[in-house]
Design a protein around this motif. Structure first.
Motif, short mmCIF file in Angstrom:
data_model
loop_
_atom_site.label_atom_id
_atom_site.label_comp_id
_atom_site.label_asym_id
_atom_site.label_seq_id
_atom_site.Cartn_x
_atom_site.Cartn_y
_atom_site.Cartn_z
N ALA A 113 0.81 -1.22 0.00
CA ALA A 113 0.00 0.00 0.00
C ALA A 113 0.84 1.26 0.00
O ALA A 113 0.47 2.27 -0.62
CB ALA A 113 -0.94 0.00 1.21
N VAL A 171 -1.31 -6.86 -3.08
CA VAL A 171 -1.94 -5.58 -2.69
C VAL A 171 -1.53 -4.48 -3.65
O VAL A 171 -2.36 -3.64 -4.04
CB VAL A 171 -1.54 -5.22 -1.25
CG1 VAL A 171 -2.05 -3.83 -0.88
CG2 VAL A 171 -2.10 -6.25 -0.27
N ALA A 174 -3.48 -3.62 -7.13
CA ALA A 174 -4.89 -3.23 -7.09
C ALA A 174 -5.23 -2.34 -8.29
O ALA A 174 -4.38 -1.62 -8.83
CB ALA A 174 -5.20 -2.51 -5.79
N LEU A 197 -8.12 -1.64 -0.91
CA LEU A 197 -6.97 -2.50 -1.14
C LEU A 197 -7.11 -3.86 -0.47
O LEU A 197 -6.92 -4.90 -1.10
CB LEU A 197 -5.70 -1.80 -0.66
CG LEU A 197 -5.32 -0.51 -1.38
CD1 LEU A 197 -3.99 0.03 -0.85
CD2 LEU A 197 -5.25 -0.71 -2.88
#
Length: 279
Positions: A113, A171, A174, A197
């Motif tokens: 992220a 992740v 995405a 996410l």
């Protein structure tokens, strides 16, 4: 009249070719056929094994026959308490794997992220995931002894870095349009992670855990081969000293069966939790 017939013949698209029965590239098979083919391979494998061993083509010292293996399996359960060894190995696998997952999944989400976190951690994680877990056994014996902690740590080291990197990739891949839409609707950074996410990556994270669980079974045998007094790996080591290939083969088969059952259970849980992922 003749020209119109020719024009019709030229302009008429060719009829699609009829697919031949049998193997067609990318053609799915029914669940029943899949099960039958899978079972057929095991039957063929055992038949070839029995042919070479019972036929006298291979010495029993090097490879026991299926009949001998079954007899040794009965002895393991009735006289040597093999069910306890199975329980210890299962506990070690799932204990070390769960410990790795609890630490690795949050770190992987942070890496995927937030790019600064990825830049900080990825070189170290990428370096560590190439280190064989077995190389740490001498150090772990010095640090933690030869008890359960050492075996759990071997599985932990073998699993944690793989999970971190695979979760981060999942992740980080995405869909950007969903992220932009969430920003447009007023979501902040934390909301993007929690509501876009993580839900989007959840099926991939679950699949990652299923794959790494299979690798954990290889690490536990390595951990049990050294300084262990119980477990399937310990039984295999003792059987090797006695040249009892029947027990060795049965131990290997038990590991495969337990791994196969856990894999099917993992798949079933994933399908139930993330049924929407296949739509």
């Amino acid at each position: 009249m003749t020209s119109s017939v020719v024009d019709m013949a030229v302009n008429t698209p060719p009829s699609p070719r009829r697919r031949a029965r049998g193997m067609v590239p990318l053609e799915p098979v029914s669940p029943r056929t899949r099960w039958l083919l899978g079972v057929a391979f095991f039957v063929l494998f055992v038949a070839v094994w029995a042919f070479f061993t019972l036929g006298g083509y291979v010495s029993p010292t090097f490879l026991a026959s299926p009949v001998t293996m079954v007899k040794e399996a009965v002895l393991l359960f009735t006289e040597y308490g093999f069910i306890g060894d199975i329980g210890m190995t299962v506990w070690r696998v799932f204990g070390g794997f769960l410990l790795a997952a609890v630490i690795a999944v949050p770190l992987g989400i942070l890496m995927g992220a937030y790019k600064p976190v990825e830049a900080f951690l990825e070189p170290f994680v990428s370096f560590c995931r190439y280190l064989p877990a077995s190389a740490f056994i001498p150090l772990l014996i010095l640090w933690a002894g030869i008890g359960e902690a050492q075996k759990l740590l071997v599985i932990f080291i073998g699993s944690v870095f793989q999970i971190i990197l695979m979760v981060a990739v999942t992740v980080g891949s995405a869909r950007k349009d969903l992220v932009e839409a969430a920003y447009t609707l007023g979501a902040g950074g934390g909301g993007i992670v929690r509501r876009v996410l993580i839900p989007g990556a959840a099926p991939g994270i679950a699949e990652t855990l299923r794959l790494v669980l299979g690798w954990a079974w290889t690490y536990v045998i390595v951990a049990e081969l050294i300084g262990s007094s119980s477990g399937i790996g310990h039984m295999i080591t003792d059987s090797q000293a006695l040249l009892n290939t029947g027990q060795i083969i049965f131990g290997i088969i038990v590991i495969g069966l337990i791994g196969l059952v856990s894999d099917f259970l993992f798949k079933a849980v994933n399908r139930r939790l993330f049924a929407w992922a296949s739509l």
